[in-house]
Design an enzyme around this catalytic site. Structure first.
Site, PDB file in Angstrom:
ATOM      1  N   ARG A 160      -1.142 -14.318   2.223  1.00  0.00           N
ATOM      2  CA  ARG A 160       0.043 -13.605   2.683  1.00  0.00           C
ATOM      3  C   ARG A 160       0.261 -13.786   4.176  1.00  0.00           C
ATOM      4  NH1 ARG A 160       0.190  -8.122   0.348  1.00  0.00           N
ATOM      5  NH2 ARG A 160       1.380  -9.332  -1.170  1.00  0.00           N
ATOM      6  N   TYR A 161      -0.827 -13.757   4.923  1.00  0.00           N
ATOM      7  CA  TYR A 161      -0.730 -13.837   6.385  1.00  0.00           C
ATOM      8  C   TYR A 161      -1.027 -15.269   6.830  1.00  0.00           C
ATOM      9  CZ  TYR A 161      -1.058  -8.734   6.033  1.00  0.00           C
ATOM     10  OH  TYR A 161      -0.850  -7.423   5.726  1.00  0.00           O
ATOM     11  N   ARG A 164      -5.194 -16.207   7.339  1.00  0.00           N
ATOM     12  CA  ARG A 164      -6.303 -15.654   6.551  1.00  0.00           C
ATOM     13  C   ARG A 164      -5.896 -15.453   5.097  1.00  0.00           C
ATOM     14  NH1 ARG A 164      -3.570 -12.403   9.694  1.00  0.00           N
ATOM     15  NH2 ARG A 164      -3.366 -10.154   9.425  1.00  0.00           N
ATOM     16  N   CYS A 173     -16.256  -3.890 -10.731  1.00  0.00           N
ATOM     17  CA  CYS A 173     -16.702  -2.957  -9.689  1.00  0.00           C
ATOM     18  C   CYS A 173     -17.761  -2.061 -10.319  1.00  0.00           C
ATOM     19  CB  CYS A 173     -15.563  -2.042  -9.261  1.00  0.00           C
ATOM     20  SG  CYS A 173     -14.648  -2.604  -7.845  1.00  0.00           S
ATOM     21  N   CYS A 177     -12.277   3.489  -8.928  1.00  0.00           N
ATOM     22  CA  CYS A 177     -11.527   4.538  -8.249  1.00  0.00           C
ATOM     23  C   CYS A 177     -10.199   4.682  -8.966  1.00  0.00           C
ATOM     24  CB  CYS A 177     -11.250   4.153  -6.801  1.00  0.00           C
ATOM     25  SG  CYS A 177     -12.711   3.624  -5.925  1.00  0.00           S
ATOM     26  N   CYS A 180      -7.080   2.866  -7.542  1.00  0.00           N
ATOM     27  CA  CYS A 180      -7.289   1.455  -7.185  1.00  0.00           C
ATOM     28  C   CYS A 180      -5.978   0.680  -7.106  1.00  0.00           C
ATOM     29  CB  CYS A 180      -8.200   0.800  -8.215  1.00  0.00           C
ATOM     30  SG  CYS A 180      -8.459  -0.953  -7.881  1.00  0.00           S
ATOM     31  N   ARG A 182      -5.692  -2.457  -7.274  1.00  0.00           N
ATOM     32  CA  ARG A 182      -5.701  -3.655  -8.119  1.00  0.00           C
ATOM     33  C   ARG A 182      -5.966  -3.337  -9.585  1.00  0.00           C
ATOM     34  NH1 ARG A 182      -8.135  -6.025  -3.616  1.00  0.00           N
ATOM     35  NH2 ARG A 182      -6.379  -6.622  -2.310  1.00  0.00           N
ATOM     36  N   ASP A 340      -1.385   3.422  -2.264  1.00  0.00           N
ATOM     37  CA  ASP A 340      -0.384   2.546  -2.895  1.00  0.00           C
ATOM     38  C   ASP A 340       0.177   3.204  -4.159  1.00  0.00           C
ATOM     39  OD1 ASP A 340      -0.692   0.505  -1.014  1.00  0.00           O
ATOM     40  OD2 ASP A 340      -2.421  -0.318  -2.081  1.00  0.00           O
ATOM     41  N   ASP A 377       0.516  -0.480   3.317  1.00  0.00           N
ATOM     42  CA  ASP A 377       0.636  -1.837   2.804  1.00  0.00           C
ATOM     43  C   ASP A 377       1.926  -1.792   1.996  1.00  0.00           C
ATOM     44  OD1 ASP A 377       0.008  -4.477   2.404  1.00  0.00           O
ATOM     45  OD2 ASP A 377      -2.064  -4.067   1.829  1.00  0.00           O
ATOM     46  N   LYS A 384       0.640  -5.133   5.795  1.00  0.00           N
ATOM     47  CA  LYS A 384       0.251  -3.844   6.367  1.00  0.00           C
ATOM     48  C   LYS A 384       1.096  -3.535   7.614  1.00  0.00           C
ATOM     49  CE  LYS A 384      -4.577  -4.494   4.949  1.00  0.00           C
ATOM     50  NZ  LYS A 384      -4.491  -5.870   4.414  1.00  0.00           N
TER      51      LYS A 384
HETATM   52  C1  LIG Z   1      -5.420  -6.614   4.110  1.00  0.00           C
HETATM   53  C2  LIG Z   1      -5.242  -8.021   3.805  1.00  0.00           C
HETATM   54  C3  LIG Z   1      -5.801  -9.012   4.616  1.00  0.00           C
HETATM   55  C4  LIG Z   1      -6.628  -8.693   5.843  1.00  0.00           C
HETATM   56  O1  LIG Z   1      -5.837  -8.049   6.793  1.00  0.00           O
HETATM   57  P1  LIG Z   1      -6.454  -7.682   8.223  1.00  0.00           P
HETATM   58  O2  LIG Z   1      -5.368  -6.841   8.849  1.00  0.00           O
HETATM   59  O3  LIG Z   1      -6.675  -8.968   8.933  1.00  0.00           O
HETATM   60  O4  LIG Z   1      -7.713  -6.936   8.003  1.00  0.00           O
HETATM   61  C5  LIG Z   1      -5.563 -10.319   4.275  1.00  0.00           C
HETATM   62  N1  LIG Z   1      -4.827 -10.650   3.207  1.00  0.00           N
HETATM   63  C6  LIG Z   1      -4.257  -9.733   2.410  1.00  0.00           C
HETATM   64  C7  LIG Z   1      -3.436 -10.167   1.254  1.00  0.00           C
HETATM   65  C8  LIG Z   1      -4.462  -8.374   2.675  1.00  0.00           C
HETATM   66  O5  LIG Z   1      -3.932  -7.449   1.870  1.00  0.00           O
END
Ligand SMILES: *Cc1c(COP(=O)(O)O)cnc(C)c1O
Length: 416
Positions: A160-161, A164, A173, A177, A180, A182, A340, A377, A384
């Site tokens: 998404r980002y 990363r 798990c 929870c 959850c 997911r 969520d 989120d 986020k």
């Molecule tokens: C939360 C999340 C991350 C990590 O986010 P950080 O703000 O860097 O901790 C990476 N990918 C996805 C899809 C996420 O939901």
């Protein structure tokens, strides 16, 4: 360190410094006195666990209790098992028997021991025992609220980002929870056992912009060490992957899993960080403290993630106690999540104003290290978004108007 000595073994008695007493062929019983950590093997039960063990598992030895695989094998997964340890209400029983429950029940005996706490038991219990509200959908609820499907280029991976990715390594798990995020993928057999990670690893190899891999699930620390080592080895073989992170709840619900053998494995893959899902100060037990101390001693920076939950931790004092308690066990509060909107989550969600009030009640009143980032989120996949109290009040005659933690107004001469 001889890596082959680590293959296949999960026994915890390998790096006992010479000259330390060894009892019954095992390392000396541990405590969470930091000075004794190097010589402790198994994570020993705290007082609450001992009482619980004697009462509900007569004939089971503490060595069995301390074995994480025993904890998984003996987890509570049905109404019948659960009703033998906690008094369930009529509606709780009804929900547990209902086919409409979307997430199975799973609670480790260790975590179940916390449910009997007369003061905090109720809060923790709400997090893991389904309530009747779980069966009713309210507007805006979705099975995949963060729209992770849309950002899934290959199975097991959410990108998404820009720099990363989120690697969903398993659907299993050790505790489920009820809130959850997911629920669409955890506890589904096909996800548990489908560990064909090759396409995801190949994707990361091809995408040189990915410098940070966050392994989550499910809970990656429930995987066998061999599997975890294979995954970490693959990821470490990719030159552009700078950091690896693991998201887990294991130190909280299954601290026995943090064996010396596991920490020795993890520390071969630095820089590696771990984010731990904490919910309530009652989770700060001697067992969890020792699990975190072992990870921290392995040089792993520990962060926390907490979901803001109605009737569980939506209170300034409870949250402050949790955040300060985390610092004491060397965990740095990282995220406080707005809950969520998964199906049947209305009884968990607080208004946003509650989260802001909690942040306002922490910032300035306690160590800055104890203040997490409060984020939503966003449904639909926007990622986020941080939310802050209104400290910035605007501008006047070249001055920025700022409100401090006590509500007093100050001015800062802003640069032209
Ligand atoms: C939360 C999340 C991350 C990590 O986010 P950080 O703000 O860097 O901790 C990476 N990918 C996805 C899809 C996420 O939901």
């Amino acid at each position: 360190m001889n890596v082959s000595a680590l293959q296949e073994t999960d026994s915890s008695d390998r790096d006992v410094p010479l000259g330390f007493p060894v009892k019954n062929g095992k390392e000396r019983a541990g405590s969470y006195d930091p000075m004794s950590l190097k010589i402790s093997g198994l994570i020993e039960p705290g007082e609450a666990s001992k009482v619980f063990l004697q009462k509900h598992f007569p004939g089971v030895s503490t060595d069995e209790w301390n074995d994480w695989k025993w904890q998984i094998r003996n987890s509570f997964t049905s109404l019948g098992q659960l009703s033998s340890i906690v008094e369930l209400s009529g509606t709780e029983k009804q929900v547990l028997l209902s086919p409409g429950v979307h997430l199975p029940l799973r609670i480790t005996p260790y975590y179940a021991s916390l449910l009997s706490d007369p003061v905090n038991g109720y809060a923790i219990r709400k997090a893991v025992i389904p309530g009747v509200q779980e069966l009713s959908l309210t507007p805006g609820e979705q099975t995949d609220p963060l729209n992770e499907e849309a950002n899934t280029p290959v199975p097991h991976l959410v990108h998404r980002y820009p720099d990363r990715v989120l690697f969903l390594a398993t659907g299993f798990c050790s505790a489920y929870c009820r809130y959850c995020t997911r629920t669409h993928m955890v506890a589904k057999e096909k996800v548990h056992f489908n560990r064909n990670w090759e396409p995801a690893i190949e994707y990361i190899r091809q995408h040189t912009e990915v410098r940070d891999v966050l392994i989550s699930g499910g809970d990656p620390l429930t995987m066998p060490e061999k599997m975890l080592r294979n995954l970490l080895t693959e990821l470490r073989s990719i030159a552009h992957v700078e950091i690896i992170r693991i998201g887990t709840k294991v130190p909280v619900v299954l601290p026995q899993r943090i064996t010396n053998s596991l920490t020795r494995l993890l520390k071969q893959f630095h820089p590696l960080m771990i984010s731990i899902h904490f919910t309530h100060p009652a989770e700060l037990t001697p067992e969890t403290a020792e699990a975190c101390a072992r990870l921290a001693d392995a040089g792993i920076p520990l962060g926390s993630q907490t979901v803001l939950l109605k009737g569980i931790n939506d209170d300034i004092d409870v949250m402050k106690k949790l955040m300060q308690g985390l610092l004491k066990i060397r965990v740095r509060p990282y995220y406080l999540y707005q809950c969520d909107p998964i199906p049947g989550s209305s009884h968990f969600r607080t208004p946003i104003s509650k989260g802001i009030e909690i942040i306002q009640g922490l910032r300035g009143f306690t160590s800055g290290y104890a203040v997490p980032n409060y984020v939503i989120d966003t449904p639909g996949g926007g990622g986020k978004i941080p939310l802050l109290p209104e400290y910035f009040q605007g501008k006047e005659n070249g001055n920025v108007i700022l409100k401090n933690y006590e509500g007093k107004i100050f001015y800062y001469p802003d640069a032209e």
